[in-house]
Motif scaffolding. Structure first.
Motif, short mmCIF file in Angstrom:
data_model
loop_
_atom_site.label_atom_id
_atom_site.label_comp_id
_atom_site.label_asym_id
_atom_site.label_seq_id
_atom_site.Cartn_x
_atom_site.Cartn_y
_atom_site.Cartn_z
N PRO A 154 0.84 -1.20 0.00
CA PRO A 154 0.00 0.00 0.00
C PRO A 154 0.88 1.25 0.00
O PRO A 154 2.00 1.23 0.53
N LEU A 155 0.39 2.32 -0.60
CA LEU A 155 1.19 3.55 -0.69
C LEU A 155 0.95 4.41 0.53
O LEU A 155 0.15 5.35 0.53
N THR A 156 1.68 4.08 1.58
CA THR A 156 1.62 4.79 2.86
C THR A 156 2.98 4.67 3.53
O THR A 156 3.65 3.64 3.37
N PRO A 157 3.40 5.67 4.29
CA PRO A 157 4.66 5.55 5.03
C PRO A 157 4.52 4.71 6.29
O PRO A 157 5.53 4.44 6.95
N GLU A 158 3.32 4.29 6.61
CA GLU A 158 3.08 3.57 7.85
C GLU A 158 3.29 2.07 7.63
O GLU A 158 2.41 1.36 7.14
N GLY A 159 4.49 1.62 7.98
CA GLY A 159 4.82 0.21 7.83
C GLY A 159 5.34 -0.17 6.46
O GLY A 159 5.55 -1.36 6.20
N VAL A 160 5.57 0.80 5.60
CA VAL A 160 6.05 0.54 4.24
C VAL A 160 7.30 1.38 4.00
O VAL A 160 7.27 2.60 4.18
N SER A 161 8.39 0.77 3.60
CA SER A 161 9.63 1.50 3.35
C SER A 161 9.55 2.27 2.05
O SER A 161 8.68 2.01 1.20
N VAL A 162 10.46 3.22 1.88
CA VAL A 162 10.53 3.97 0.62
C VAL A 162 10.74 3.03 -0.55
O VAL A 162 10.09 3.16 -1.60
N GLU A 163 11.65 2.08 -0.38
CA GLU A 163 11.96 1.15 -1.47
C GLU A 163 10.74 0.31 -1.84
O GLU A 163 10.46 0.08 -3.03
N GLU A 164 9.99 -0.14 -0.82
CA GLU A 164 8.77 -0.89 -1.10
C GLU A 164 7.75 -0.02 -1.80
O GLU A 164 7.09 -0.46 -2.77
N ALA A 165 7.58 1.21 -1.35
CA ALA A 165 6.61 2.12 -1.96
C ALA A 165 6.96 2.40 -3.42
O ALA A 165 6.08 2.47 -4.28
N ILE A 166 8.24 2.56 -3.70
CA ILE A 166 8.66 2.80 -5.08
C ILE A 166 8.31 1.60 -5.96
O ILE A 166 7.84 1.76 -7.10
N ARG A 167 8.50 0.40 -5.43
CA ARG A 167 8.10 -0.79 -6.19
C ARG A 167 6.59 -0.78 -6.43
O ARG A 167 6.12 -1.12 -7.53
N GLY A 168 5.82 -0.38 -5.41
CA GLY A 168 4.38 -0.30 -5.58
C GLY A 168 3.97 0.73 -6.62
O GLY A 168 3.05 0.50 -7.42
#
Length: 332
Positions: free
Chosen positions: A250-264
């Protein structure tokens, strides 16, 4: 007016399209009271101590060229501090205001406070309507603008919600969270809903902007089949993510790293999703108020997350948007 049921996945013909081909993103802030996430919900045990910190976040967004959309619930809508911080940027167009319904803290108080009733869409139609109308009117009175966008607290849509939103003049819903299933807690199952925006009704008066979540990994195309089967085995989900096989982002900073968010982000753009919907909870702006921000270092990391994600979105040519931009650019 023939209004659809927000709990039902839309038909292919309902897909919304925009006047240009530029991908967009909006930043939504679930602007709500502080409460202990580990305790049962309560009408009384909450406060609004984080609200002054919205001023810094608003200035940060302005410096980044982003218009945040504050989806406020009853305690925030009636907070004098929130009005002092948000009213001027909202009236000036540097921020926007919307509705977020937490039924357990929103009058009238007729229902028992429990998990089932925490999803507003589970309430009797008349009670859901009364709570929504009371909150919508308070927001317009206290902030000086009529809100046009809604998010159900806990993503708790129901069979009557679409009709009630239309009756209240709400033009956009953003409660659907694809890839997530809340039915074990008494809430909706959104696993069959698409990521792309769509019209809820045939007359195209209510637009759904789903929160953006994507599967990433070698098995992402099979994610809809594999991921739900592992709900009793969170360690297996973690193992699949570490191996690069399957991860829900999910696109949120809560529990999601920058690298994961970029993949999303990359996965959503690869799937030609024209509108990315990012979100977080406003109490995360005060260390200790949520599980995601425990100290000042975590808070610095949250701001850095947004800074880096905004930069990456700009690099990918994703345009910052807001409610007024969406309303002006969506094709009817």
């Amino acid at each position: 007016m023939a209004m659809g049921n927000l709990l039902d996945p839309p038909s292919a013909s309902a897909r919304a399209r925009f006047a240009d081909d530029l991908p967009r993103f909006i930043l939504t802030v679930d602007t709500e009271e502080d409460f202990d996430w580990d305790l049962p919900l309560s009408r009384e045990s909450h406060d609004t101590r984080h609200v002054p910190r919205l001023a810094k976040f608003q200035q940060f967004c302005e410096n980044e060229g982003v218009v945040p959309i504050y989806l406020v619930d009853w305690p925030i809508a009636n907070s004098r501090t929130a009005q002092e911080v948000l009213q001027e940027p909202v009236l000036a167009g540097r921020a926007e205001i919307g509705v977020q319904l937490h039924p357990w803290v929103n009058p009238p108080f007729q229902e028992e406070v429990n998990q089932h009733n925490s999803f507003a869409g589970n309430l009797p139609r008349e009670l859901e309507e009364q709570k929504l109308a009371t909150l919508r009117d308070a927001i317009e009175t206290n902030f000086g603008v009529a809100p046009l966008i809604y998010r159900a607290g806990r993503y708790g849509l129901g069979p009557n919600t679409a009709d009630l939103l239309a009756d209240q003049g709400i033009a956009i819903d953003s409660s659907v969270r694809p890839l997530f299933d809340y039915s074990s807690a008494g809430g909706p199952d959104y696993r069959g809903h698409p990521l792309h925006p769509y019209w809820v009704d045939a007359d195209r008066t209510l637009l759904e902007l789903p929160l953006t979540s994507s599967f990433w990994g070698m098995l992402r195309r099979q994610g809809d089949m594999i991921y739900p089967r592992l709900w009793r085995m969170p360690s297996m989900r973690g193992a699949l993510a570490r191996l690069g096989l399957l991860e829900r982002v999910p696109l949120t900073p809560e529990g999601v790293s920058v690298e994961e968010a970029i993949r999303g982000i990359d996965m959503a753009l690869d799937d030609a999703v024209p509108m990315l919907v990012l979100s977080f909870h406003s109490p995360s702006l005060r260390p200790g108020s949520t599980p995601y921000v425990r100290d000042d270092d975590d808070l610095d990391a949250l701001y850095d997350w947004w800074r880096r994600i905004f930069a990456y979105l700009a690099q990918r040519g994703v345009k910052p948007s807001c409610v007024r931009d969406v309303m002006a650019s969506v094709q009817r």
